[in-house]
Write a protein that holds these residues in place. Structure first.
Motif, short mmCIF file in Angstrom:
data_model
loop_
_atom_site.label_atom_id
_atom_site.label_comp_id
_atom_site.label_asym_id
_atom_site.label_seq_id
_atom_site.Cartn_x
_atom_site.Cartn_y
_atom_site.Cartn_z
N ALA A 13 72.82 -7.55 -61.82
CA ALA A 13 73.37 -7.34 -60.49
C ALA A 13 73.62 -5.86 -60.20
O ALA A 13 73.45 -5.40 -59.07
CB ALA A 13 74.66 -8.14 -60.33
N ASN A 14 74.02 -5.10 -61.21
CA ASN A 14 74.23 -3.67 -61.01
C ASN A 14 72.92 -2.96 -60.67
O ASN A 14 72.89 -2.07 -59.83
CB ASN A 14 74.86 -3.03 -62.25
N CYS A 15 71.84 -3.36 -61.35
CA CYS A 15 70.52 -2.79 -61.05
C CYS A 15 70.10 -3.13 -59.63
O CYS A 15 69.54 -2.29 -58.92
CB CYS A 15 69.48 -3.32 -62.04
N ALA A 16 70.38 -4.35 -59.21
CA ALA A 16 70.04 -4.76 -57.84
C ALA A 16 70.81 -3.94 -56.82
O ALA A 16 70.25 -3.50 -55.81
CB ALA A 16 70.34 -6.25 -57.67
N GLN A 17 72.08 -3.69 -57.08
CA GLN A 17 72.90 -2.89 -56.16
C GLN A 17 72.41 -1.45 -56.11
O GLN A 17 72.30 -0.85 -55.04
CB GLN A 17 74.37 -2.93 -56.56
N LYS A 18 72.10 -0.89 -57.27
CA LYS A 18 71.57 0.48 -57.34
C LYS A 18 70.26 0.59 -56.56
O LYS A 18 70.05 1.54 -55.81
CB LYS A 18 71.36 0.87 -58.81
N LEU A 19 69.41 -0.42 -56.72
CA LEU A 19 68.13 -0.43 -56.02
C LEU A 19 68.34 -0.55 -54.51
O LEU A 19 67.71 0.17 -53.73
CB LEU A 19 67.28 -1.59 -56.54
N GLN A 20 69.24 -1.43 -54.09
CA GLN A 20 69.52 -1.60 -52.67
C GLN A 20 70.03 -0.30 -52.05
O GLN A 20 69.60 0.10 -50.97
CB GLN A 20 70.54 -2.71 -52.46
N ASP A 21 70.95 0.37 -52.74
CA ASP A 21 71.49 1.63 -52.23
C ASP A 21 70.40 2.67 -52.08
O ASP A 21 70.35 3.39 -51.07
CB ASP A 21 72.59 2.15 -53.15
N VAL A 34 69.03 -6.41 -51.33
CA VAL A 34 68.50 -6.91 -52.60
C VAL A 34 69.46 -7.98 -53.09
O VAL A 34 70.65 -7.71 -53.29
CB VAL A 34 68.36 -5.77 -53.64
N ASN A 35 68.95 -9.18 -53.28
CA ASN A 35 69.75 -10.29 -53.77
C ASN A 35 69.36 -10.59 -55.20
O ASN A 35 68.24 -11.04 -55.46
CB ASN A 35 69.56 -11.51 -52.88
N PHE A 36 70.27 -10.33 -56.13
CA PHE A 36 69.98 -10.54 -57.55
C PHE A 36 69.77 -12.02 -57.87
O PHE A 36 68.86 -12.37 -58.61
CB PHE A 36 71.11 -9.97 -58.41
N LEU A 37 70.59 -12.88 -57.29
CA LEU A 37 70.50 -14.31 -57.62
C LEU A 37 69.18 -14.94 -57.18
O LEU A 37 68.60 -15.74 -57.91
CB LEU A 37 71.67 -15.08 -57.01
N THR A 38 68.71 -14.56 -56.01
CA THR A 38 67.44 -15.13 -55.52
C THR A 38 66.24 -14.25 -55.90
O THR A 38 65.11 -14.65 -55.62
CB THR A 38 67.47 -15.32 -53.99
N GLN A 39 66.52 -13.08 -56.49
CA GLN A 39 65.46 -12.15 -56.88
C GLN A 39 64.60 -11.79 -55.67
O GLN A 39 63.37 -11.84 -55.71
CB GLN A 39 64.58 -12.76 -57.98
N LYS A 40 65.27 -11.40 -54.56
CA LYS A 40 64.56 -11.15 -53.32
C LYS A 40 65.01 -9.85 -52.67
O LYS A 40 66.19 -9.52 -52.68
CB LYS A 40 64.78 -12.32 -52.37
#
Length: 72
Positions: A13-21, A34-40
């Motif tokens: 989830a941290n990677c997803a947040q970093k990527l979204q930012d 970026v949604n980590f749970l749905t991988q989307k």
């Protein structure tokens, strides 16, 4: 234009947040989620520039998260 893409191999989830930012700061991106749970990834950009923006987002993703791939 808004499109969603599958993210292959986003690790946490941290990677997803970093990527979204980071994606949100790319020139031409109106909105990114970026949604980590749905991988989307959901990306919004102007219709006429969408493909160029997507190319920049794909390149950025490869730099930040080498194991993660945006499935077009």
């Amino acid at each position: 234009m808004r499109k969603s893409f599958k993210l292959d191999e986003i690790d946490c989830a941290n990677c997803a947040q970093k990527l979204q930012d980071a994606i949100s700061k790319v020139e031409g991106v109106e909105r990114a989620s970026v949604n980590f749970l749905t991988q989307k990834l959901t990306l919004t950009a102007a219709d006429d520039a969408f493909d160029d923006v997507l190319d920049r987002v794909v390149a950025l993703t490869a730099d930040l998260e080498p194991d993660c791939e945006i499935v077009r």
